[in-house]
Design an enzyme around this catalytic site. Structure first.
Site, PDB file in Angstrom:
ATOM      1  NE  ARG A 235      -4.341  -1.165   0.012  1.00 32.07           N
ATOM      2  CZ  ARG A 235      -4.533  -2.232  -0.765  1.00 32.07           C
ATOM      3  NH1 ARG A 235      -3.541  -2.663  -1.521  1.00 32.07           N
ATOM      4  NH2 ARG A 235      -5.692  -2.855  -0.774  1.00 32.07           N
ATOM      5  CD  GLU A 264      -2.937   3.838  -5.568  1.00 32.86           C
ATOM      6  OE1 GLU A 264      -3.950   3.258  -6.041  1.00 32.86           O
ATOM      7  OE2 GLU A 264      -2.004   3.215  -5.038  1.00 32.86           O
ATOM      8  CG  HIS A 283      -2.983  -0.186  -7.018  1.00 40.85           C
ATOM      9  ND1 HIS A 283      -3.385   0.548  -5.930  1.00 40.85           N
ATOM     10  CD2 HIS A 283      -2.986  -1.477  -6.602  1.00 40.85           C
ATOM     11  CE1 HIS A 283      -3.630  -0.256  -4.904  1.00 40.85           C
ATOM     12  NE2 HIS A 283      -3.394  -1.503  -5.297  1.00 40.85           N
TER      13      HIS A 283
END
Length: 318
Positions: A235, A264, A283
C-alpha cells in the site's frame, strides 16, 4: 431479482464467468463503466437499489451506507480492506468479505519484476533504445543478494519461493512470524532492525494499518545499507514518499519501484517522477487473467452465500 454493483472497472471483460454465475443465480449485475474507481457522487447513483457489491478501491463508509438501505454484503475483490469502515458495516449488519491469498502469485511475480527492472534499469534502457541511443550500462545481478521481506504473508511467501531460484539469501520480518513456512522456504526470520540493516533489497508486504503508516520512513531508512533497493507492492501509505524522494536523491536508496502510491491516481507532477532511479506501475500487480478469474468467482460465491442466507461465507470479516 437481487442487484449487485460490480464497482471495479472492466468487470464484463475480465470477470465474465463470475458475472454469468451471478446472473444464473438470480442477480442483476450493475457495472462500473467509468474506467476507474467510483467516486462518492458516482456511487450514490446506485446505492439505493443494490443488495450487494463487488468492491474495488472505492470508499465504503457510513456516508454511503446511509444511502444503501438494502445493502447486505460487500465482497472485496482483493485483500486490503482499508477502504472499508468495518465497524460501521458491523453496526448495520452488512457482511464484508475479502480474498486473502488469491492474488499472491500475481503480486509476487510483479514484485520480482520490479526488483529485476531496478537492478537492470530495463525501463530506462528500453526508452533510450527507442530514441536511438545505444547506451552501454553495467548492472547489478540479483544472484547472491540478500533480500528482506517486510511482512511475511501470502505474497511474501510466494516471492521467497521465486527468489530461491536466484540463489538469494532471504530474510523475513513479521509481527506474527510463520516459522514453519519460513523453515520450509529457507527464509531466516529476523527483527525489523536486523532485516533493514542486512538487506541489499527490501520488498514491502505489510498491510495498511495505523501502525504501518510510513513503515518506510526517514528513521527506518537510516538503518538500511547505503544503496539499498526498495520495492513496494503493498500500500502506498506504507512508505513516506517524501523520505523516499530525499533518499533517492542522496543515493541512500539506489532504486525504488512501486505499484502503489500514497494518493491515487498520481498526476504528471508527482514528485518521484523527477528521480531517474524510480520506476512504477499504476496499481496493477494483481491484474492477471488468472487472478481475475479466481477472485471473480470467489467474490461472486461470497455474495450468493450471504444473499441466500448463509451468514458465514468464505473469509468473512464482519
Amino acid at each position: 431479482m437481487k442487484k449487485v454493483l460490480a464497482a471495479l472497472p472492466n468487470y464484463s471483460k475480465y470477470c465474465s464467468a463470475a458475472k454469468k454465475f451471478l446472473q444464473e443465480n438470480g442477480c442483476e449485475v450493475i457495472e462500473n463503466e467509468t474506467g476507474g474507481p467510483l467516486s462518492f457522487d458516482q456511487m450514490k447513483e446506485y446505492a439505493g437499489d443494490i443488495d450487494a457489491a463487488v468492491a474495488g478501491v472505492e470508499i465504503w463508509d457510513g456516508k454511503i451506507f446511509n444511502l444503501a438501505p438494502k445493502l447486505k454484503v460487500i465482497s472485496r475483490f482483493g485483500v486490503g480492506v482499508d477502504n472499508f469502515d468495518l465497524a460501521e458495516a458491523k453496526k448495520r449488519g452488512i457482511v464484508c468479505t475479502n480474498c486473502p491469498g488469491l492474488n499472491s502469485v500475481s503480486v509476487a511475480e510483479h514484485a520480482l519484476m520490479l526488483i529485476l527492472n531496478l537492478l537492470r534499469e530495463c525501463p530506462q534502457l528500453n526508452e533510450d533504445t527507442h530514441r536511438g541511443h545505444w547506451r552501454r550500462l553495467m548492472v547489478t545481478e540479483l544472484r547472491g543478494k540478500t533480500v528482506g521481506l517486510l511482512g511475511f504473508g501470502a505474497v511474501a511467501k510466494n516471492l521467497a519461493a521465486r527468489l530461491k531460484g536466484f540463489e538469494c539469501t532471504v530474510l523475513g520480518y513479521d509481527k506474527f512470524p510463520d516459522e514453519a513456512a519460513a523453515e520450509k522456504l529457507g527464509v531466516e526470520m529476523c527483527s525489523l532492525e536486523e532485516t533493514l540493516e542486512k538487506s541489499d533489497i527490501l520488498s514491502i508486504h505489510v498491510p495498511a494499518l495505523p501502525e504501518t503508516y510510513h513503515f518506510i520512513s526517514k528513521e527506518t531508512l537510516a538503518l538500511c545499507k547505503n544503496g539499498v533497493y526498495i520495492v513496494n507492492t503493498s500500500r502506498g501509505t506504507n512508505a513516506d514518499e517524501k523520505a523516499v524522494y530525499e533518499a533517492l536523491r542522496s543515493g541512500k536508496i539506489a532504486g525504488y519501484g512501486s505499484d502503489v502510491f500514497e494518493f491515487e491516481p498520481v498526476t504528471a507532477d508527482y514528485e518521484l517522477f523527477r528521480c531517474p532511479n524510480y520506476i512504477c506501475t499504476p496499481h496493477t500487480a494483481a491484474e492477471s487473467y488468472e487472478n481475475y478469474y479466481n477472485t471473480g468467482m470467489k467474490t461472486a460465491q461470497a455474495i450468493l452465500d450471504v444473499l441466500n442466507g448463509n451468514q458465514d461465507p468464505w473469509h468473512k470479516l464482519v
